[in-house]
Every structure is written in structure tokens, then in C-alpha cells.
Design an enzyme around this catalytic site. Structure first.
Site, PDB file in Angstrom:
ATOM      1  N   GLU A  89     -48.074 -28.460  17.155  1.00 55.33           N
ATOM      2  CA  GLU A  89     -48.607 -29.280  18.243  1.00 55.33           C
ATOM      3  C   GLU A  89     -49.361 -30.499  17.726  1.00 55.33           C
ATOM      4  OE1 GLU A  89     -50.014 -25.085  20.089  1.00 55.33           O
ATOM      5  OE2 GLU A  89     -51.216 -26.832  20.602  1.00 55.33           O
ATOM      6  N   CYS A 110     -54.802 -35.744  17.311  1.00 54.86           N
ATOM      7  CA  CYS A 110     -55.097 -34.538  16.532  1.00 54.86           C
ATOM      8  C   CYS A 110     -53.774 -33.989  15.999  1.00 54.86           C
ATOM      9  CB  CYS A 110     -55.771 -33.533  17.469  1.00 54.86           C
ATOM     10  SG  CYS A 110     -56.018 -31.927  16.730  1.00 54.86           S
ATOM     11  N   CYS A 117     -51.481 -20.198  10.470  1.00 52.49           N
ATOM     12  CA  CYS A 117     -52.612 -20.383   9.564  1.00 52.49           C
ATOM     13  C   CYS A 117     -52.937 -19.042   8.915  1.00 52.49           C
ATOM     14  CB  CYS A 117     -53.826 -20.899  10.321  1.00 52.49           C
ATOM     15  SG  CYS A 117     -55.235 -21.218   9.221  1.00 52.49           S
ATOM     16  N   CYS A 121     -59.283 -16.863  11.418  1.00 56.36           N
ATOM     17  CA  CYS A 121     -60.561 -16.860  12.141  1.00 56.36           C
ATOM     18  C   CYS A 121     -60.336 -16.079  13.440  1.00 56.36           C
ATOM     19  CB  CYS A 121     -61.009 -18.284  12.437  1.00 56.36           C
ATOM     20  SG  CYS A 121     -61.176 -19.261  10.924  1.00 56.36           S
ATOM     21  N   CYS A 124     -59.326 -17.801  16.928  1.00 54.65           N
ATOM     22  CA  CYS A 124     -58.394 -18.937  16.929  1.00 54.65           C
ATOM     23  C   CYS A 124     -56.954 -18.516  17.211  1.00 54.65           C
ATOM     24  CB  CYS A 124     -58.484 -19.643  15.583  1.00 54.65           C
ATOM     25  SG  CYS A 124     -57.310 -20.986  15.397  1.00 54.65           S
ATOM     26  N   CYS A 354     -55.987 -26.125  19.813  1.00 60.35           N
ATOM     27  CA  CYS A 354     -54.663 -26.158  19.192  1.00 60.35           C
ATOM     28  C   CYS A 354     -54.131 -24.766  18.930  1.00 60.35           C
ATOM     29  CB  CYS A 354     -54.722 -26.952  17.906  1.00 60.35           C
ATOM     30  SG  CYS A 354     -53.916 -28.514  18.123  1.00 60.35           S
TER      31      CYS A 354
HETATM   32  N1  SAH Z   1     -58.263 -25.153  10.071  1.00 57.54           N
HETATM   33  C1  SAH Z   1     -59.124 -26.249  10.281  1.00 57.54           C
HETATM   34  C2  SAH Z   1     -58.608 -27.261  11.261  1.00 57.54           C
HETATM   35  C3  SAH Z   1     -57.910 -26.755  12.482  1.00 57.54           C
HETATM   36  S1  SAH Z   1     -58.900 -25.893  13.665  1.00 57.54           S
HETATM   37  C4  SAH Z   1     -60.504 -25.767  10.682  1.00 57.54           C
HETATM   38  O1  SAH Z   1     -60.648 -24.584  10.956  1.00 57.54           O
HETATM   39  O2  SAH Z   1     -61.402 -26.582  10.687  1.00 57.54           O
HETATM   40  C5  SAH Z   1     -59.768 -27.212  14.455  1.00 57.54           C
HETATM   41  C6  SAH Z   1     -61.056 -26.788  15.122  1.00 57.54           C
HETATM   42  O3  SAH Z   1     -60.790 -26.046  16.327  1.00 57.54           O
HETATM   43  C7  SAH Z   1     -61.906 -25.888  14.249  1.00 57.54           C
HETATM   44  O4  SAH Z   1     -63.249 -26.306  14.275  1.00 57.54           O
HETATM   45  C8  SAH Z   1     -61.715 -24.558  14.907  1.00 57.54           C
HETATM   46  O5  SAH Z   1     -62.734 -23.681  14.582  1.00 57.54           O
HETATM   47  C9  SAH Z   1     -61.646 -24.936  16.359  1.00 57.54           C
HETATM   48  N2  SAH Z   1     -61.120 -23.906  17.266  1.00 57.54           N
HETATM   49  C10 SAH Z   1     -60.181 -22.986  17.006  1.00 57.54           C
HETATM   50  N3  SAH Z   1     -59.963 -22.209  18.097  1.00 57.54           N
HETATM   51  C11 SAH Z   1     -60.800 -22.658  19.057  1.00 57.54           C
HETATM   52  C12 SAH Z   1     -61.062 -22.275  20.401  1.00 57.54           C
HETATM   53  N4  SAH Z   1     -60.410 -21.280  20.966  1.00 57.54           N
HETATM   54  N5  SAH Z   1     -62.004 -22.965  21.088  1.00 57.54           N
HETATM   55  C13 SAH Z   1     -62.652 -24.003  20.525  1.00 57.54           C
HETATM   56  N6  SAH Z   1     -62.444 -24.424  19.261  1.00 57.54           N
HETATM   57  C14 SAH Z   1     -61.534 -23.756  18.536  1.00 57.54           C
HETATM   58 FE1  SF4 Z   2     -56.992 -21.505  10.630  1.00 55.68          FE
HETATM   59 FE2  SF4 Z   2     -57.801 -21.520  13.153  1.00 55.68          FE
HETATM   60 FE3  SF4 Z   2     -59.455 -20.749  11.231  1.00 55.68          FE
HETATM   61 FE4  SF4 Z   2     -58.803 -23.348  11.403  1.00 55.68          FE
HETATM   62  S1  SF4 Z   2     -59.926 -22.138  12.920  1.00 55.68           S
HETATM   63  S2  SF4 Z   2     -58.846 -22.057   9.555  1.00 55.68           S
HETATM   64  S3  SF4 Z   2     -56.665 -23.141  12.133  1.00 55.68           S
HETATM   65  S4  SF4 Z   2     -57.540 -19.700  11.837  1.00 55.68           S
END
Ligand code: SAH
Ligand code: SF4
Length: 370
Positions: A89, A110, A117, A121, A124, A354
Site C-alpha cells: 500500500e 507514505c 513485516c 509489533c 500492527c 498501513c
Molecule cells: N516499520 C516502521 C515503519 C512502518 S509502521 C515502524 O514501525 O516505524 C509506521 C507507523 O505506524 C509506526 O509508528 C507504527 O508503529 C504505526 N502503526 C502501526 N499500526 C498502527 C495502528 N494500528 N494504529 C496507529 N499506528 C500504527
Molecule cells: Fe513492522 Fe508494523 Fe512493527 Fe513497523 S509497526 S516494525 S511495520 S510490525
């Protein structure tokens, strides 16, 4: 070879080897990045024989748009189908959403860097089904080109009656915050960013490019030594190891002390360019007692804090705190005199975090084939 992963220097070397004049490489790249053509035949100022030779040597592929969500001048999501059938995306966010009907000219794009990934996390959507592969340089570069092409086609059809030409570019800023951990795909990403930054390429200044990471310490140090002045955003989400570990497994490998030292190094090399991203998840990291360690870290790094209320993800139990709780968290940080913002806009009704559009599309496709 793939043309959209070539730098001017690399292409010049190839064309010089073919006995072509020195200006040819610039002409080819102008067709790709300024005109955004998708066919070799369109490059009409190149001799036919050269076009044929280029077509035989270089792939000129473009991302295929699978789905687009959101209306013009609002936050929009693009889902791309890659050559191997994977989905990623990109999200296009207007700087000033068109509240009063006027078009917004500045946009932040973005982009994604991986399919899935590996960092898992807990909150996510991107990490839910694990990691599939890195994106190639050209697949990162083409997210920008394909969005620009889409926007130009759209405004051409909107302006069909007046004949007004589309704006040259809609994207002014880039955030590497889509699917995937950017610093785990370091080489392809950095090459893509050089192309996106180059005057002959995307023409987006390095200071307008923000790389977001969950905290890969060695790569943060490596990036600090890169000459380009990218901005860095750290997905912190917890200011103590105890809190951060609950939601981000990466914290076991690179605990906060190591992360902060790497950030200090980055800052020494580049100046004040660090932001902490802190998503607020109800009952997990939103207690007001978390604000003191968070403020201390931000002060130590002269970092700014971006508070982001959690976006619900289908299938995950986490909840967004109430508005009052988010405001109280913000106020507590402000009282400790750290620069801090709270995202309040409601652009999140289109699965703005995302990974979610991809997840939903994959689930729908799976349901259909059952
Ligand atoms: N992997 C990288 C970049 C992609 S995620 C990282 O983790 O920074 C981009 C941002 O979106 C990160 O700060 C992540 O923690 C956040 N994010 C992921 N899932 C989310 C959610 N459900 N609501 C809000 N932010 C979210
Ligand atoms: Fe990966 Fe999502 Fe964690 Fe970013 S926030 S490192 S995309 S699992």
C-alpha cells in the site's frame, strides 16, 4: 536489469559502453521521471534502434493499481498488485485537507518497503502474517511515480472541459511509514531514496523525507553516517523497557538504552531531526505515569513527540483510548515542556494505518476462492 533502479551514473556508464552520446542517459531518465511514461516507444527523441536496445536490456515495469480508497483531496489509499501477486500500500495525505472545497496542492506520500513485516509489533496489521519479501528499489520508486501518474490522469479528466494542464507534481513530502521495516531493507531503500531525491529523479529534498523505524540500532548508526539529511522517526510507543517490550518484540534485541544512544549519534551527525512516534493504546501505554519517562527521553534527544490514537485493526484486541484520555496525556507532556502534537483528524475511517487494506483485500480474495 530494471530501469527504475538505475541511477544516472549507472545508466550513463551502460550507454557510454554502447557508444551513445553523454546526454542520452539524462534524456531517458527525463522520460521516466519528468514525463512518467510507461513505454519505451513513447521516448520519441531517442533513435528507434536505441529504444529497441533499451527495451531488450531493461525492464520498464509499473505497479498495477488493484484498489484505491478515499476521494480526491482527502487521504487516499492505493493498493498495488506486484508482479508476484503480492500486495503493498501507499497512502497519499493532503497537507491541508480541502475543508472548504479548494484543492490541496501539497501532499505527503507514505510508502511501503516490504511485503509484510518480520518485527511483529503486537498492534500492527502489517506484521500479522509475517514477512514475505523486501521490495526492490524500483518497487519503492514506482510507488511515487504511479501515484503521480494517477493524480495527473485524474486532474486531466477533471479539467477536460477547460483544457487546463495537470499540476506537475502533487507529492512534496515522503514518509517511509507504510508496510514493512524500512531499515531491514536498507540497501534497496537507500538506493530508492537517492533516486527519489536526485534532481534528475523524483526531485524531493532529503529533509522532506522521513524514515520511520521500530528501532534497528545498527542501521540507525549506518544511516547517521549517510551524507543525505533524512529525517528520522522512531516508533517508540513505550518509554520504559517494561512497557515497550509488551508490544514490540524488537525491544528485546535493542532495548531503550541502546536505541537512545543510536539516536544521540544520529542527532550529533545530522542536527535536530528526530521525532518519537507514540501510539496511544488503551490500558497499555496511555497511563499518565508513562509521561515522565517519555518526557525525559524526549528532552535528552531534543526530540518532538507525535501522539497518535491507535487505529483499530480487525482481529486484534487493542483499543483506542477516549479523546479525554488522549488530551490528558498530551497536557501532561506539555506541562513537562516537551514539544508534542496529538493527531486529532478523523482520516482514519479508511483503514489509514498501513497494512490494513492489504489484509482486508487478502481476506476477501481468500473468502471468494473458498
Ligand atoms: N516499520 C516502521 C515503519 C512502518 S509502521 C515502524 O514501525 O516505524 C509506521 C507507523 O505506524 C509506526 O509508528 C507504527 O508503529 C504505526 N502503526 C502501526 N499500526 C498502527 C495502528 N494500528 N494504529 C496507529 N499506528 C500504527
Ligand atoms: Fe513492522 Fe508494523 Fe512493527 Fe513497523 S509497526 S516494525 S511495520 S510490525
Amino acid at each position: 536489469m530494471v530501469i527504475k533502479s538505475q541511477t544516472l551514473e549507472e545508466l550513463s556508464a551502460v550507454l557510454a559502453g554502447w557508444g551513445e552520446p553523454a546526454y542520452r542517459a539524462g534524456q531517458v531518465l527525463a522520460w521516466i521521471y519528468a514525463q512518467r511514461v510507461t513505454q519505451w516507444e513513447a521516448m520519441t527523441n531517442l533513435p528507434r534502434t536505441l529504444r529497441e536496445k533499451l527495451a531488450a536490456q531493461f525492464k520498464l515495469t509499473s505497479l498495477e493499481l488493484a484498489r484505491v480508497q478515499g476521494a480526491k483531496d482527502t487521504t487516499r489509499k492505493f493498493l498495488w498488485r506486484l508482479a508476484d501477486g503480492s500486495f503493498v500500500e501507499s497512502v497519499l495525505i493532503p497537507a491541508n485537507p480541502a475543508l472548504y472545497g479548494e484543492a490541496s496542492d501539497r501532499h505527503t506520500l507514505c510508502v511501503s518497503t516490504q511485503v509484510g513485516c518480520a518485527y511483529g509489533c503486537r498492534f500492527c496489521a502489517s506484521g500479522l502474517e509475517g514477512w514475505k519479501r523486501n521490495l526492490g528499489t524500483e518497487e519503492i520508486v514506482d510507488q511515487l511515480l504511479a501515484v503521480e501518474r494517477h493524480a495527473a490522469a485524474e486532474s486531466r479528466s477533471a479539467n477536460a472541459a477547460t483544457g487546463e494542464p495537470p499540476p506537475e507534481k502533487v507529492v512534496s513530502n515522503l514518509v517511509i511509514m507504510g508496510m514493512g521495516e524500512p531499515l531491514a531493507n536498507y540497501d534497496n531503500l537507500l538506493k530508492a531514496l537517492r533516486i527519489i531525491n536526485a534532481p534528475w529523479g523524483g526531485g524531493i529534498g532529503a529533509r522532506k523525507i522521513t524514515i520511520s523505524t521500530s528501532g534497528l540500532v545498527p542501521q540507525i548508526r549506518k544511516l547517521a553516517d549517510d551524507p543525505l539529511q533524512f529525517r528520522l522517526a522512531i516508533s517508540l510507543h513505550g518509554a520504559t523497557n517494561a512497557t515497550r517490550e509488551k508490544i514490540m518484540p524488537v525491544n528485546r534485541k535493542y532495548p531503550i538504552e541502546q536505541l537512545v544512544e543510536a539516536c544521540e549519534y544520529y542527532q550529533r551527525q545530522k542536527g535536530r531531526m528526530i521525532t518519537f512516534e507514540y501510539i496511544l493504546i488503551s490500558g497499555v501505554n496511555d497511563a499518565l505515569t508513562e509521561t515522565a519517562p517519555l518526557a525525559a527521553l524526549a528532552k535528552r534527544l531534543h526530540a518532538k513527540i507525535n501522539l497518535i490514537p491507535y487505529n483499530l485493526v480487525e482481529g486484534l484486541p487493542w483499543q483506542r483510548p477516549t479523546e479525554a484520555q488522549c488530551e490528558a496525556f498530551l497536557a501532561a507532556l506539555e506541562k513537562q515542556r516537551v514539544p508534542c502534537t496529538l493527531r486529532r483528524e478523523k482520516g482514519h475511517d479508511i483503514d489509514a494505518a498501513c497494512g490494513q487494506l492489504r489484509l482486508r483485500t487478502k481476506r476477501e480474495l481468500a473468502a471468494r476462492s473458498r
